[in-house]
Every structure is written in C-alpha cells, then in structure tokens.
Design an enzyme around this catalytic site. Structure first.
Site, PDB file in Angstrom:
ATOM      1  N   ASP A  31     -21.400  20.592 -33.813  1.00  0.00           N
ATOM      2  CA  ASP A  31     -20.936  21.108 -35.105  1.00  0.00           C
ATOM      3  C   ASP A  31     -19.831  22.161 -34.932  1.00  0.00           C
ATOM      4  OD1 ASP A  31     -23.162  19.621 -36.091  1.00  0.00           O
ATOM      5  OD2 ASP A  31     -24.454  21.379 -35.907  1.00  0.00           O
ATOM      6  N   GLU A 244     -22.663  15.631 -45.349  1.00  0.00           N
ATOM      7  CA  GLU A 244     -22.747  16.982 -44.784  1.00  0.00           C
ATOM      8  C   GLU A 244     -21.432  17.283 -44.074  1.00  0.00           C
ATOM      9  OE1 GLU A 244     -26.100  16.799 -42.089  1.00  0.00           O
ATOM     10  OE2 GLU A 244     -25.098  15.418 -40.732  1.00  0.00           O
TER      11      GLU A 244
HETATM   12  O1  FUB Z   1     -26.764  20.506 -36.178  1.00  0.00           O
HETATM   13  C1  FUB Z   1     -27.711  20.341 -37.205  1.00  0.00           C
HETATM   14  C2  FUB Z   1     -27.162  19.518 -38.296  1.00  0.00           C
HETATM   15  O2  FUB Z   1     -26.783  18.245 -37.795  1.00  0.00           O
HETATM   16  C3  FUB Z   1     -25.894  20.043 -38.911  1.00  0.00           C
HETATM   17  O3  FUB Z   1     -26.081  21.119 -39.771  1.00  0.00           O
HETATM   18  C4  FUB Z   1     -25.380  18.804 -39.522  1.00  0.00           C
HETATM   19  O4  FUB Z   1     -24.062  18.870 -39.960  1.00  0.00           O
HETATM   20  C5  FUB Z   1     -25.591  17.811 -38.413  1.00  0.00           C
HETATM   21  O5  FUB Z   1     -24.563  17.844 -37.464  1.00  0.00           O
END
Ligand code: FUB
Length: 345
Positions: A31, A244
């Site tokens: 991320d 996301e």
């Molecule tokens: O790393 C945890 C979660 O997985 C992140 O917040 C999302 O975007 C995904 O990458």
C-alpha cells in the site's frame, strides 16, 4: 493474477518477467503512498506481518501493528528503511490492523494519516505528527472526527488546500456507513449492506482538511465516478467500480482519481476538473498483480511520474505478505495514462 492459481505459478520465471523488483526485501511492505518532499522520495507503506490470524474476506489476516517509512535519495538509489515510525500500542484509540497510510507535509511538520480498528471493531482514521518525514510520529489522542473506513490519501492542491480521500469495501466497512451511522448487523459478512448490482456503486469519500491538518472542515462527501455517458458506475460493474485504495494526483490542470477495483484486481482511474469530482472513468493503470490486493500511489519525481504499487511475488503469493515496487508511469500527449502490465509477456 490473484491468488486462485498460485500453485501453478513458477515464481522464479515470474520474477524474471516482472517489470520491477521489491524496493526492500528484509520486511514485507504494501500500500505504498509515495511523496517527493524537499528533493527526496518518501514512501509510507503498510508493514505486512504474519500475525497468525486466519484468512477471511474481512481481511482479518492483515494484522499489521506498525509503520516504517522507506526513503530514497533518487528513483534509482537504494531504498532505506528508517525503522519504527509509529506502533499501534502508542495510539490510545486504536486496537489493531494498521492498514494503508498516507502522509502530508505542511509548514515544516509531517503528518501520518492511518486507518486502524478501534476497540469497538470499527475502522477510523487517525493522524500523527513529526518534525521529520521519517518519524517517529506522535499520534493524536483520538481519531479524526467524522472519519470512518480505511485507506486515507491526502492531496495538496496548488492553492494550498488539503483534501482527504478515503473508503474501502468489505473489510474496509464503507458499506456499513450507507445511512450515516455504522450498521453492525451481520458483523461477519463482508458483503452485507452492499448495494444491488443494478444500483449506483458505493463511492469514495472526500473531505477538505482544517489548516492544522488534524480534522475535517466539512462532513465527508461522495465523489462521483461516472461512465462515458455521464452515468454513475453501477455496483455490479466490478471491473470499474470503486473498491479501495483512493489516490489523487494532478497533471496539466486535470485531477486524476485512481483506485483499486478489489475483487477484479485492477488499478484504474477517472478524470475530472475539481478535487471534488465528478470524475469520468478513463481506463486501467495496472493489470492484476500476484496476490489478491492491488494498491498504489502516483508521485512526480522531478519531471517524471512514477507508479508505486505492490505484489506478493517475494512471498510466493501470500496475499498479506506483499512488497512495494515502482515503475515509471506515462501520461500521453492527450493526458491519458498508458496502462502497465506488471509482468512482461
Ligand atoms: O493492507 C490492508 C488493506 O489491503 C489495505 O488497506 C487495502 O487497500 C488493501 O491493500
């Protein structure tokens, strides 16, 4: 290349075809939110660990506890791990799951924005402050008021205004906030409370930040992602709907909102004329990587743009053990982004 076919992957061959290698390999990182502060590159990633939690569709296996900041003098130089920047045990309101963070720089101070689950099981977004881009960061005692869900991305516009974009489906809980308050029913279901396929998809959120970057000026609003006919993307349009990993960058006066489509594993983007949108879907930036998640940032270093992203190639496909990579990103003469394939054919 999500994890479904992992047992058939020859990782040695795949790594040879990868367009980039992990920036660091002594820890797992994911991320990546990259920034160019004072002539140096700083990457604010999740710090992946195996916390022993079982895999589920709520993301319980993403059991991260702390953050490390990675820095690079130039895009080609060695990536340096600057050690512990913030640990969950030092955040009064947060219990666990330090997920994808971001950072901002203002008036000589550095701000780390991070989502975490509180003791009530609800994700909120917090902020921590440092005099150094690499921390250590001192957290505020409480989460940002009216914050919820995950994946904050803070964009500084040319007029000095800062905006936070955020939100994430399934384990990220965005679907539980549809009425404005948290819906705790069916707590173990990642998909309860999502719109039907023929309804408008859940949109990411934006809120302008106060001058001290510690709170929102306004209640978070939806940013609309529209299709080529000006219609909101529908919930069943899994290849294009927001899931996301919100990010915003600005190029030649246009605002580019990029994001992950989650279960279809694309990083894609939409363009608009205001930080509040609306944004019109334009295409894919990154084809699926090894591992279920895909999450990125886009950062200009001197005159070139770069895509920072992650995959699970170093861990041989373990979804929650990822590694940050970087590759140059091209905007063509008309402003469109040339899509990247993470592994050469
Ligand atoms: O790393 C945890 C979660 O997985 C992140 O917040 C999302 O975007 C995904 O990458």
């Amino acid at each position: 290349m999500p994890e479904d076919n992992i047992e058939h992957i020859d990782f040695n061959a795949l790594n040879k075809k990868a367009i980039a290698q992990p920036l660091v390999s002594h820890i797992y990182t994911a991320d990546p939110s990259a920034h160019y502060f004072n002539g140096k590159i700083y990457i604010y990633p999740s710090h992946d660990i195996d916390g022993g939690e079982a895999f589920d569709d709520l993301g319980s296996h993403f059991a991260m506890e702390d953050y490390h900041v990675i820095s690079m003098d130039t895009i080609d130089s060695e990536a340096v791990d600057n050690g512990l920047a913030l640990h969950v045990k030092d955040v009064a309101w947060a219990e666990k799951q330090m997920w994808a963070p971001d950072a901002a720089h203002k008036d000589g101070k550095y701000y780390l924005f991070f989502p975490a689950k509180g003791y009530d099981g609800i994700f909120k977004i917090g902020v921590a402050i440092s005099n150094s881009p690499t921390g250590p960061f001192t957290p505020q005692p409480e989460a940002i008021k009216e914050s919820f869900s995950i994946d904050p991305a803070v964009f500084e516009d040319e007029d000095g205004s800062y905006y936070m974009y955020f939100g994430g489906l399934w384990g990220g809980q965005l679907q539980r906030w549809r009425t404005g308050t948290f819906n705790a029913q069916q707590p173990d279901s990642p998909t309860a409370h999502l719109p039907e396929d023929d309804e408008v998809s859940l949109m990411p959120k934006v809120a302008k930040m106060t001058d001290d970057l510690l709170e929102f000026v306004e209640a978070p609003k939806d940013i609309m992602i529209l299709d080529e006919n000006g219609q909101p993307i529908l919930a069943g349009d899994n290849d294009r709907r927001f899931f996301e990993a919100a990010w915003l960058h600005k190029h030649n006066g246009k605002y580019y909102f990029s994001y992950s489509t989650g279960d279809t594993h694309f990083i894609c983007y939409a363009m608009g004329d205001s930080p509040y949108g609306p944004f019109t879907y334009k295409g894919i930036i990154l084809e699926p990587v090894v591992g279920w998640t895909s999450h990125h940032s886009i950062c200009k270093v001197e005159e070139k743009w770069y895509l920072f992203y992650h995959d699970s190639s170093l861990s041989k496909g373990v979804t929650h053990l990822r590694s940050v990579k970087v590759s140059e990103l091209i905007h063509d003469d008309s402003g469109l982004i040339s899509p990247l394939k993470p592994y050469k054919e």
